[in-house]
Design a protein around this motif. Sequence first.
Motif, PDB file in Angstrom:
ATOM      1  N   ARG A 130      -4.845   1.080  -5.050  1.00 26.70           N
ATOM      2  CA  ARG A 130      -3.438   0.895  -4.710  1.00 26.70           C
ATOM      3  C   ARG A 130      -2.955  -0.524  -4.963  1.00 26.70           C
ATOM      4  NH1 ARG A 130      -3.587   2.841   1.422  1.00 26.70           N
ATOM      5  NH2 ARG A 130      -5.347   1.383   1.298  1.00 26.70           N
TER       6      ARG A 130
ATOM      7  N   ASP B 173      -8.542   5.262 -13.400  1.00 17.32           N
ATOM      8  CA  ASP B 173      -7.622   5.067 -12.280  1.00 17.32           C
ATOM      9  C   ASP B 173      -6.550   4.016 -12.570  1.00 17.32           C
ATOM     10  OD1 ASP B 173      -9.282   2.910 -12.338  1.00 17.32           O
ATOM     11  OD2 ASP B 173      -9.812   2.941 -10.209  1.00 17.32           O
TER      12      ASP B 173
ATOM     13  N   GLU C  86       0.821  -1.212   0.000  1.00 15.63           N
ATOM     14  CA  GLU C  86       0.000   0.000   0.000  1.00 15.63           C
ATOM     15  C   GLU C  86       0.855   1.262   0.000  1.00 15.63           C
ATOM     16  OE1 GLU C  86      -2.358  -0.528   3.450  1.00 15.63           O
ATOM     17  OE2 GLU C  86      -3.667  -2.050   2.540  1.00 15.63           O
ATOM     18  N   SER C  87       2.055   1.162   0.576  1.00 15.11           N
ATOM     19  CA  SER C  87       2.933   2.330   0.654  1.00 15.11           C
ATOM     20  C   SER C  87       3.692   2.579  -0.646  1.00 15.11           C
ATOM     21  CB  SER C  87       3.939   2.157   1.794  1.00 15.11           C
ATOM     22  OG  SER C  87       4.871   1.126   1.480  1.00 15.11           O
ATOM     23  N   GLY C  88       3.723   1.596  -1.543  1.00 17.22           N
ATOM     24  CA  GLY C  88       4.449   1.756  -2.804  1.00 17.22           C
ATOM     25  C   GLY C  88       5.921   1.435  -2.699  1.00 17.22           C
TER      26      GLY C  88
ATOM     27  N   ASP D   7      -9.428  -1.771  -4.313  1.00 19.08           N
ATOM     28  CA  ASP D   7      -8.531  -0.719  -3.834  1.00 19.08           C
ATOM     29  C   ASP D   7      -7.552  -0.371  -4.958  1.00 19.08           C
ATOM     30  OD1 ASP D   7      -6.652   0.895  -2.631  1.00 19.08           O
ATOM     31  OD2 ASP D   7      -6.395  -0.360  -0.861  1.00 19.08           O
TER      32      ASP D   7
END
Length: 532
Positions: free
Chosen positions: A288, A327, A255-257, A286
């Motif tokens: 992400r 997206d 999720e943080s990349g 999601d």
Amino acid sequence: MQPSQRWPLWPLLYCVTPLLLALGLLLLVRQPQPAGHQPPAHSPSKSAAVPELGPGATDVPVPARPPAEEQAPAAFPPPEPEVTTPQPVAQAGEREIDIHIRNLKFAVQQNNGKGHRLETQWLQMALPRERVVERLALAADSESDSQVRLAWFGCLAEPEAEAAWSRRHYARWAGRFLGTDPQLEAGNQAEFSAYARVLFSAAPLAGEGLELARNALATGKPEWVLAVLAECLAFGKDAAARVEPLWPELSKLLESGAGAEARDLLFVAWSRHFRTMDGLLAALSDPRMLGCVLALLKSDAAGRGLFGPEDSSRLLRFAGGLLTRKDAESLQADLIRALAAILPNEQAEIRPIIEAGLTRRDGNLAEYLAAFGKLATKPEELKRLAEFANEAEPEVARGAVNGLRNSTARGADDELRVILAAGTNNGIKGDALAALLARNPDSKERLVDEYLGEDRPAALRAIAVAYLSDKRLDRLKELGESDPELRVREAAIHRLGALKDKSLKTWFTRVSRSDSSAALRQLARKYAAELD
């Protein structure tokens, strides 16, 4: 009275001598055989077709061979086969084991592949195993060369010994595993990666392996540990069981990349948490986590058996839906390339996705055209690609040429030749020639000579030079020194410079003084200097 006539004696020699020789041979034949040469009592009887030679004659061999254990040894026994692997004794002593350990170290340091292989085989087979493992561990404790320690680690044949060795060295070098001591020495990364792979092989993860995995996911460092962990979590037996205790840390990292280099495999590992495709697709709501779809396509998850046929089809349809979502725009070009890489498999699901993209003519049209080439086998499909090759937009035209390059149909060669001869987009003729040469490796030299002709455009001739065989040095030197076209001379100089052939230094020096172009003289001086 007449004198008595004397008969010459020499004719008697011709009569008596053979008789004497025959008598001598007969006496020799009648000599009794030594006991060691007597035939066995149960030897097979003589064939009826062989005449009896007398009671003193030697046996005539019969066609049937006696059993192997009864055969007399040959006069010249065959050479023994070459021993390729040293055979350890039943119970090797410490001194003998230490000798082979040192021999393996020497083989590694001298880059002796054969010695490395033979000593490794000996140490893997030597008994007792407890003593061999103990001597290897003792030697590793005082060894500073990482490559040698890794070679000794390769001599362990038991999973328990590998795990104990890995835990031992993890405790010794914990700072380098955890990233708190970043000063890796030469060979450390390869060595420690092998130990980490063993620590991560447990299912479920526990102890040192769990500690190291959690640290790597929480900090994203060291990257080499993260790469090993991602591979172990994504694939292999019991991969899903390894993921479970790490699920919170893994989700947070994705999720943080973070974890860029290992991100694709980490996404595959993340997907192993879900027991059903419904659960996975729900989690992909999601944005992400949409990179998981791309990662699964690139890793050929279906081919590796991660999903069944129906789940695989659902994943492909989901990927097709992303190609129209705002997206997911950053992923779309990569998604199209990943779908194309799966072809010709899964055509029933992928063809409608590609066809829809050609109809939409959106910003990814070039990628759709390149992918469509893998589906194009009919003449009308090849014609469709050739028409796109005349588009004014260079990227679209180039995508069409790449589609023809990707086609398995031989008719694609004809369309590429038409583009070269009569295409309206001169900017992509070079791409068309490159595609034609790449598609025909067996006739490449003939095609190169054809397009090196002086009646061809200079741009095409320059591209043909790049495909000229490096064995044709005389032809390359001729083009680089005397061709009337500057572009062709430049291409030939670059081609010769890339060979790094010291014998060309004189030629480069001559061109650096004689070429009419200052830019090419400078280029030739550059390549001449590189050969000093």
